[in-house]
Design a protein around this motif. Structure first.
Motif, mmCIF file in Angstrom:
data_model
loop_
_atom_site.group_PDB
_atom_site.id
_atom_site.type_symbol
_atom_site.label_atom_id
_atom_site.label_comp_id
_atom_site.label_asym_id
_atom_site.label_seq_id
_atom_site.Cartn_x
_atom_site.Cartn_y
_atom_site.Cartn_z
ATOM 1 N N VAL A 294 0.844 -1.198 0.000
ATOM 2 C CA VAL A 294 0.000 0.000 0.000
ATOM 3 C C VAL A 294 0.882 1.251 0.000
ATOM 4 N N GLU A 295 1.926 1.246 0.827
ATOM 5 C CA GLU A 295 2.816 2.403 0.899
ATOM 6 C C GLU A 295 3.546 2.629 -0.430
ATOM 7 N N ALA A 296 3.886 1.544 -1.127
ATOM 8 C CA ALA A 296 4.564 1.670 -2.417
ATOM 9 C C ALA A 296 3.677 2.376 -3.433
ATOM 10 N N VAL A 297 2.395 2.006 -3.475
ATOM 11 C CA VAL A 297 1.457 2.646 -4.406
ATOM 12 C C VAL A 297 1.243 4.110 -4.030
ATOM 13 N N LEU A 298 1.139 4.380 -2.743
ATOM 14 C CA LEU A 298 0.989 5.768 -2.297
ATOM 15 C C LEU A 298 2.212 6.599 -2.687
ATOM 16 N N LYS A 299 3.393 6.014 -2.566
ATOM 17 C CA LYS A 299 4.621 6.739 -2.921
ATOM 18 C C LYS A 299 4.629 7.086 -4.411
ATOM 19 N N LEU A 300 4.255 6.117 -5.256
ATOM 20 C CA LEU A 300 4.196 6.403 -6.687
ATOM 21 C C LEU A 300 3.150 7.472 -6.965
ATOM 22 N N GLY A 301 1.974 7.336 -6.357
ATOM 23 C CA GLY A 301 0.906 8.305 -6.579
ATOM 24 C C GLY A 301 1.325 9.716 -6.218
ATOM 25 N N LEU A 302 2.009 9.866 -5.088
ATOM 26 C CA LEU A 302 2.466 11.186 -4.664
ATOM 27 C C LEU A 302 3.556 11.705 -5.595
ATOM 28 N N ALA A 303 4.411 10.812 -6.090
ATOM 29 C CA ALA A 303 5.471 11.214 -7.021
ATOM 30 C C ALA A 303 4.884 11.729 -8.334
ATOM 31 N N LEU A 304 3.694 11.231 -8.694
ATOM 32 C CA LEU A 304 3.029 11.650 -9.933
ATOM 33 C C LEU A 304 1.992 12.741 -9.690
ATOM 34 N N ASN A 305 2.032 13.334 -8.484
ATOM 35 C CA ASN A 305 1.096 14.402 -8.104
ATOM 36 C C ASN A 305 -0.360 13.931 -8.117
ATOM 37 N N GLY A 306 -0.559 12.649 -7.774
ATOM 38 C CA GLY A 306 -1.912 12.114 -7.641
ATOM 39 C C GLY A 306 -2.487 12.415 -6.268
ATOM 40 N N ASN A 307 -3.754 12.080 -6.096
ATOM 41 C CA ASN A 307 -4.466 12.374 -4.844
ATOM 42 C C ASN A 307 -4.851 11.085 -4.125
#
Length: 484
Positions: free
Chosen positions: A57-70
């Motif tokens: 879950v943390e890995a997906v959140l990290k990618l999402g934040l790196a791509l300026n996702g919400n």
């Protein structure tokens, strides 16, 4: 009539966690022994209960934040995606439907719709021979079943295969920089699917999904082929069928596999054995702080700080460890030679030796930069010796090879093998004079203005000096002796 392609990508990525998504089995999908890392949970036995892998879950959140996702503010949940296939042990896949972990984001001008988390399927193996028979057989290897699988879905902003591959390549780099996946397409760690339709007069056409895109080349070729295929269908005034097609690498065509399913065909419903995730409990600020400098930021900085061209910066950026090695070497270079003193010229020399000679040695020995015995400090020291005129370019290449073999610093190699550059001008002049005396034809050609003759005479003088003379000094002496 002109048709406008509308393309969206679905990219699946196996995450690099210690264990699988919903059980404690080791996450080793490339395990050679079939059905070795399995348990009742990932085999789908009745009565077993899944538990969520927090690291995934943390890995997906990290990618999402790196791509300026919400990150999902109202809670994120898992759902059961129901369908039957031999590689799906439970008869359903635990995935996410209406409340993914990440919504929105952007990469290379392509908007991202969502990033969610699910479990991978088993792997079907074909072509074996059944015991006691001569008939070929197929079986399922469940080592991959339950591996954490991230799915990123773009908006249909892509216009051709080249744009699609540029997006996928950049995503692969980011995944590697974040350390959440090796994203090796040859090993199936990253898989691309394309949803493609053609529109005319602002009317969106029928969507076709193209699967089996297991390389960037295959993705580009399949998308461009499908654009041509659908164009041909429409020009014949026929209807494009909504279906899933596969890419045939040998024939370079897409082939029909099955009628495309809609979301309602999967009968999604909330996974009753897993809780809703409150992402506020996942230290989002800490995860964001862990995001390293990403490829595009490094490209911009390398151009500004080191004067590298976009092509030069790209050579470094595609391998994070190579970029780090370059920066450490550049830092050492500036500690020996002032940054204000021919900064960009010196950096170009450092880059050229790294990109050509050093990478050439790595390729020759089939090594990664992490396996190299030459430290950034020693590599920089070699370049410093060249800049200061204490070492010729010809000798530097030999010493670099010796450094790769022994791991020794260049000064020690020079001292042990007496390879220091000759500074005594009288010794160099004597070598040049001998070469002139032995090569009357080349001397005549030189006096007639032939550059090849000058290069020959310089080369012979270098050879006579054992490669230890400065070629610039040789040319100066050659010009003086032959102009008199």
């Amino acid at each position: 009539m002109t048709y406008q392609p509308t393309i969206g990508l679905e990219i699946h990525v196996e995450l690099k966690t210690a264990t699988k998504m919903f059980c404690g089995c080791l996450n080793e999908p490339d395990e050679k022994k079939p059905n070795f890392n399995v348990c009742p949970v990932c085999l789908g036995h009745p009565g077993t209960l899944p538990t969520i892998n927090k690291k995934a879950v943390e890995a997906v959140l990290k990618l999402g934040l790196a791509l300026n996702g919400n990150p999902s503010t109202g809670g994120s949940k898992f759902d059961r995606k129901n369908y039957f296939y031999p590689d799906l042990p439970k008869g359903y896949q635990i995935s996410q439907y209406d409340k993914p972990l990440i919504s929105g984001g952007e990469l290379k001008g392509i908007k991202i719709r969502r990033v969610h988390l699910e479990e991978d399927t088993a792997r079907l193996l074909h072509g074996g021979v059944s015991a006691g028979t001569e008939q070929s057989s197929s079986f399922a290897d469940f080592n991959r079943a339950g591996v954490p699988l991230m799915e990123l879905v773009t908006e249909p902003d892509i216009k051709n295969g080249k744009e699609a591959v540029a997006f996928a390549r950049e995503l692969q780099l980011i995944l590697r920089y974040l350390g959440i996946s090796d994203a090796d397409m040859e090993k199936g760690h990253m898989r691309i699917e394309a949803n493609l339709s053609l529109s005319a007069d602002r009317v969106l056409g029928t969507k076709v999904e193209v699967k089996n895109l297991n390389s960037f080349r295959a993705a580009e070729e399949a998308i461009d082929y499908e654009i041509k295929r659908q164009t041909g269908v429409l020009e014949k005034r026929e209807k494009v069928v909504q279906e899933t097609r596969g890419w045939n690498e040998n024939k370079k065509i897409t082939v029909s596999q099955r009628i495309k399913e809609e979301a309602h065909d999967y009968r999604y419903f909330p996974e009753p054995d897993l809780p809703v995730l409150n992402l506020g409990e996942f230290r989002l600020e800490e995860i964001k702080a862990e995001i390293p400098e990403l490829p595009e930021q490094i490209r911009t900085r390398f151009s500004k700080e080191y004067g590298l061209s976009p092509e030069q910066a790209e050579i470094l950026v595609v391998d994070r460890r190579l970029a780090e090695y370059f920066e450490e070497s550049a830092s050492e270079l500036f500690s020996e030679i002032s940054e204000d003193e021919n900064k960009f010229k010196n950096i170009q020399l450092l880059f050229n030796y790294l990109a050509s000679d050093l990478k050439g040695l790595l390729n020759e020995k089939c090594l990664d930069i992490g396996d190299l015995k030459i430290s950034p400090e020693n590599f920089s020291d070699l370049v410093v010796l060249i800049i200061k005129g204490e070492l010729s370019s010809r000798l530097a290449k030999d010493i670099l090879r010796e450094m790769a073999e022994s791991g020794l610093d260049p000064r020690r190699i020079i001292a042990e093998k007496n390879l220091s550059q000759i500074s005594d001008e009288k010794i160099i002049e004597q070598a040049v004079a001998e070469v002139i005396a032995q090569n009357n034809k080349a001397v005549e050609d030189y006096r007639n203005g032939k550059e090849s003759a000058a290069q020959f005479l310089v080369g012979q003088s270098m050879k006579k000096s054992g490669g230890r003379a400065d070629p610039r000094k040789i040319r100066e002496i050659l010009n003086r002796l032959l102009s008199s």
